[in-house]
Scaffold this motif. Structure first.
Motif, PDB file in Angstrom:
ATOM      1  N   GLU A   1     -11.348 -21.452  -1.454  1.00 22.62           N
ATOM      2  CA  GLU A   1     -11.211 -21.744  -0.030  1.00 22.62           C
ATOM      3  C   GLU A   1     -11.711 -20.602   0.837  1.00 22.62           C
ATOM      4  OE1 GLU A   1     -10.067 -24.383   1.699  1.00 22.62           O
ATOM      5  OE2 GLU A   1      -9.956 -25.529  -0.178  1.00 22.62           O
ATOM      6  N   ARG A   2     -11.268 -19.404   0.503  1.00 20.43           N
ATOM      7  CA  ARG A   2     -11.554 -18.279   1.372  1.00 20.43           C
ATOM      8  C   ARG A   2     -11.695 -17.004   0.575  1.00 20.43           C
ATOM      9  NH1 ARG A   2      -8.535 -19.400   4.898  1.00 20.43           N
ATOM     10  NH2 ARG A   2      -7.241 -21.014   3.984  1.00 20.43           N
ATOM     11  N   GLU A   3     -12.037 -15.979   1.301  1.00 18.96           N
ATOM     12  CA  GLU A   3     -12.115 -14.640   0.755  1.00 18.96           C
ATOM     13  C   GLU A   3     -10.706 -14.091   0.547  1.00 18.96           C
ATOM     14  OE1 GLU A   3     -14.798 -12.739   0.221  1.00 18.96           O
ATOM     15  OE2 GLU A   3     -14.337 -10.686   0.782  1.00 18.96           O
ATOM     16  N   GLN A   4     -10.497 -13.472  -0.584  1.00 17.42           N
ATOM     17  CA  GLN A   4      -9.190 -12.866  -0.845  1.00 17.42           C
ATOM     18  C   GLN A   4      -9.387 -11.389  -1.164  1.00 17.42           C
ATOM     19  OE1 GLN A   4      -5.909 -14.266  -0.943  1.00 17.42           O
ATOM     20  NE2 GLN A   4      -5.435 -12.087  -1.033  1.00 17.42           N
ATOM     21  N   ILE A   5      -8.733 -10.532  -0.385  1.00 18.03           N
ATOM     22  CA  ILE A   5      -8.787  -9.115  -0.693  1.00 18.03           C
ATOM     23  C   ILE A   5      -7.669  -8.798  -1.675  1.00 18.03           C
ATOM     24  CG2 ILE A   5      -8.598  -6.772   0.221  1.00 18.03           C
ATOM     25  CD1 ILE A   5      -9.811  -7.744   2.801  1.00 18.03           C
ATOM     26  N   LEU A   6      -8.016  -8.241  -2.809  1.00 16.85           N
ATOM     27  CA  LEU A   6      -7.014  -7.936  -3.832  1.00 16.85           C
ATOM     28  C   LEU A   6      -6.322  -6.636  -3.512  1.00 16.85           C
ATOM     29  CD1 LEU A   6      -9.112  -8.990  -6.928  1.00 16.85           C
ATOM     30  CD2 LEU A   6      -7.285 -10.269  -5.804  1.00 16.85           C
ATOM     31  N   LYS A   7      -7.108  -5.631  -3.147  1.00 12.23           N
ATOM     32  CA  LYS A   7      -6.485  -4.379  -2.735  1.00 12.23           C
ATOM     33  C   LYS A   7      -7.468  -3.493  -2.008  1.00 12.23           C
ATOM     34  CE  LYS A   7      -7.213  -2.089  -7.180  1.00 12.23           C
ATOM     35  NZ  LYS A   7      -6.564  -1.355  -8.269  1.00 12.23           N
ATOM     36  N   ILE A   8      -6.900  -2.584  -1.244  1.00 16.67           N
ATOM     37  CA  ILE A   8      -7.655  -1.517  -0.616  1.00 16.67           C
ATOM     38  C   ILE A   8      -7.254  -0.254  -1.354  1.00 16.67           C
ATOM     39  CG2 ILE A   8      -8.096  -0.246   1.526  1.00 16.67           C
ATOM     40  CD1 ILE A   8      -8.737  -3.112   1.938  1.00 16.67           C
TER      41      ILE A   8
ATOM     42  N   PRO B   1      -9.543   9.436  -5.831  1.00 18.09           N
ATOM     43  CA  PRO B   1     -10.216   9.135  -7.092  1.00 18.09           C
ATOM     44  C   PRO B   1      -9.525   8.014  -7.869  1.00 18.09           C
ATOM     45  CG  PRO B   1      -8.860  11.097  -7.316  1.00 18.09           C
ATOM     46  CD  PRO B   1      -8.707  10.633  -5.905  1.00 18.09           C
ATOM     47  N   CYS B   2     -10.322   7.115  -8.404  1.00 21.90           N
ATOM     48  CA  CYS B   2      -9.788   6.050  -9.249  1.00 21.90           C
ATOM     49  C   CYS B   2     -10.920   5.351  -9.985  1.00 21.90           C
ATOM     50  CB  CYS B   2      -9.011   5.033  -8.410  1.00 21.90           C
ATOM     51  SG  CYS B   2     -10.050   4.077  -7.307  1.00 21.90           S
ATOM     52  N   TYR B   3     -10.571   4.730 -11.082  1.00 20.36           N
ATOM     53  CA  TYR B   3     -11.542   3.903 -11.798  1.00 20.36           C
ATOM     54  C   TYR B   3     -11.438   2.478 -11.284  1.00 20.36           C
ATOM     55  CZ  TYR B   3     -12.345   7.561 -15.263  1.00 20.36           C
ATOM     56  OH  TYR B   3     -12.698   8.723 -15.880  1.00 20.36           O
ATOM     57  N   LEU B   4     -12.552   1.801 -11.245  1.00 16.96           N
ATOM     58  CA  LEU B   4     -12.558   0.391 -10.871  1.00 16.96           C
ATOM     59  C   LEU B   4     -13.443  -0.360 -11.850  1.00 16.96           C
ATOM     60  CD1 LEU B   4     -12.942   0.438  -6.989  1.00 16.96           C
ATOM     61  CD2 LEU B   4     -10.912  -0.160  -8.318  1.00 16.96           C
TER      62      LEU B   4
ATOM     63  N   LEU C   1      -4.095   1.762 -16.162  1.00 16.49           N
ATOM     64  CA  LEU C   1      -4.113   0.297 -16.190  1.00 16.49           C
ATOM     65  C   LEU C   1      -2.700  -0.260 -16.092  1.00 16.49           C
ATOM     66  CD1 LEU C   1      -6.802  -0.284 -18.967  1.00 16.49           C
ATOM     67  CD2 LEU C   1      -7.071  -0.627 -16.504  1.00 16.49           C
ATOM     68  N   CYS C   2      -1.757   0.400 -16.736  1.00 11.17           N
ATOM     69  CA  CYS C   2      -0.364  -0.045 -16.681  1.00 11.17           C
ATOM     70  C   CYS C   2       0.163   0.003 -15.252  1.00 11.17           C
ATOM     71  CB  CYS C   2       0.523   0.829 -17.554  1.00 11.17           C
ATOM     72  SG  CYS C   2       0.262   0.596 -19.309  1.00 11.17           S
ATOM     73  N   ARG C   3      -0.042   1.136 -14.612  1.00 19.16           N
ATOM     74  CA  ARG C   3       0.459   1.280 -13.242  1.00 19.16           C
ATOM     75  C   ARG C   3      -0.147   0.217 -12.340  1.00 19.16           C
ATOM     76  NH1 ARG C   3      -0.323   7.422 -13.528  1.00 19.16           N
ATOM     77  NH2 ARG C   3       1.682   8.120 -14.335  1.00 19.16           N
ATOM     78  N   ASN C   4      -1.424  -0.022 -12.587  1.00 17.30           N
ATOM     79  CA  ASN C   4      -2.121  -1.032 -11.824  1.00 17.30           C
ATOM     80  C   ASN C   4      -1.511  -2.402 -11.983  1.00 17.30           C
ATOM     81  OD1 ASN C   4      -4.435  -1.010 -10.141  1.00 17.30           O
ATOM     82  ND2 ASN C   4      -5.338   0.346 -11.662  1.00 17.30           N
ATOM     83  N   GLU C   5      -1.224  -2.742 -13.222  1.00 15.73           N
ATOM     84  CA  GLU C   5      -0.682  -4.078 -13.461  1.00 15.73           C
ATOM     85  C   GLU C   5       0.684  -4.223 -12.813  1.00 15.73           C
ATOM     86  OE1 GLU C   5      -1.326  -7.335 -16.306  1.00 15.73           O
ATOM     87  OE2 GLU C   5       0.000  -6.111 -17.541  1.00 15.73           O
ATOM     88  N   LEU C   6       1.508  -3.190 -12.942  1.00 19.64           N
ATOM     89  CA  LEU C   6       2.831  -3.266 -12.325  1.00 19.64           C
ATOM     90  C   LEU C   6       2.714  -3.422 -10.817  1.00 19.64           C
ATOM     91  CD1 LEU C   6       4.799  -0.598 -14.377  1.00 19.64           C
ATOM     92  CD2 LEU C   6       4.842  -3.094 -14.581  1.00 19.64           C
TER      93      LEU C   6
END
Length: 224
Positions: free
Chosen positions: A66-73, A77-80, A129-134
């Motif tokens: 339907e639309r654009e969804q922003i997952l996060k800002i 430093p970080c990996y993406l 990755l863990c912190r991210n998932e939580l």
DNA sequence: GCATTAACCACAG
DNA sequence: CTGTGGTTAATGC
């Protein structure tokens, strides 16, 4: 090319690499500087590298049905792109710079090799990755169960606490994007913001946000 | 029914 | 790009 060995923005994971490993990384590491608005990763494109954001700020977003969804800002430093590059070949989301951003593209093959040969490196990545998932689980609940004011309050506090570490800050995104981030419409965002201003919880001057009554914002964020 | 919430539309700065 | 007003649909007393 910048030498990874002398990089002053090495990730916590990369600090565990020895000289030989850093040399290998260097051969598959390409630094690029992006301007505000530049697309760093493109959804549905084939990719063989992941992204290490050295500095700057980006939005991670997907085009839904339907639309654009922003997952996060998120800021460096970080990996993406580890999940979508190591786990799949086609990018499952886009990444766009929202201010000047320095990144390194790291080849997925060398990254895999380092994961397999250096446990300390791998552990830091897993931790990340863990912190991210939580954090993502938290966001699901917040966005699904809170109503408008709760979601906006949460977003404002997130920027203050996690991104800028300041009660005063420049909102890095438009009202429209704030809507895309919080699963509401831009109209609702602007109504809620004026409501917060009228109730003396915040002051707003265009993109500038000043949090006056943090307690009450937290209340609203928690109550939903 | 009536109130609340929020999306969609339109229009004006 | 933003703020506001009207309208409408869904949901919950």
């Amino acid at each position: 090319m910048e030498l990874c060995n002398y990089c002053n923005q090495k990730s916590k994971a990369a600090q565990n690499l020895n000289a030989l490993e850093l040399e290998k990384l260097e051969l598959n590491c390409n630094p690029v500087t992006f301007r505000k608005g530049d697309r760093i990763m493109i959804q549905n494109a084939l990719s063989f590298s992941l992204v290490y954001v050295k500095s700057g700020m980006v939005k991670v977003h997907v085009m839904g049905p339907e639309r654009e969804q922003i997952l996060k800002i998120t800021k460096g430093p970080c990996y993406l792109g580890i999940p979508t590059t190591v786990g799949a070949k086609i990018n499952q989301y886009s990444v766009t710079a929202i201010m000047e951003t320095q990144v390194c593209f790291i080849g997925v093959d060398i990254f895999r090799e380092l994961l397999m040969t250096n446990g300390n490196f791998a552990y830091q990545i897993v931790l990340d990755l863990c912190r991210n998932e939580l954090q993502n689980f938290q966001k699901y609940i917040n966005q699904l169960q809170k109503q408008g004011p709760g979601k906006i309050a949460e977003a404002l506090l997130h920027f203050s606490d996690k991104v800028f570490n300041d009660l005063n800050y420049e909102l890095p995104i438009t009202r429209n994007e704030l809507g895309d981030l919080t699963c509401t419409s831009r109209e609702t965002v602007s109504r809620i913001l004026t409501d917060f201003v009228q109730n003396k919880m915040i002051e707003v001057d265009n993109r500038h946000i000043k949090i006056i009554n943090k307690k009450q914002l937290e209340m609203i964020s928690q109550m939903g």
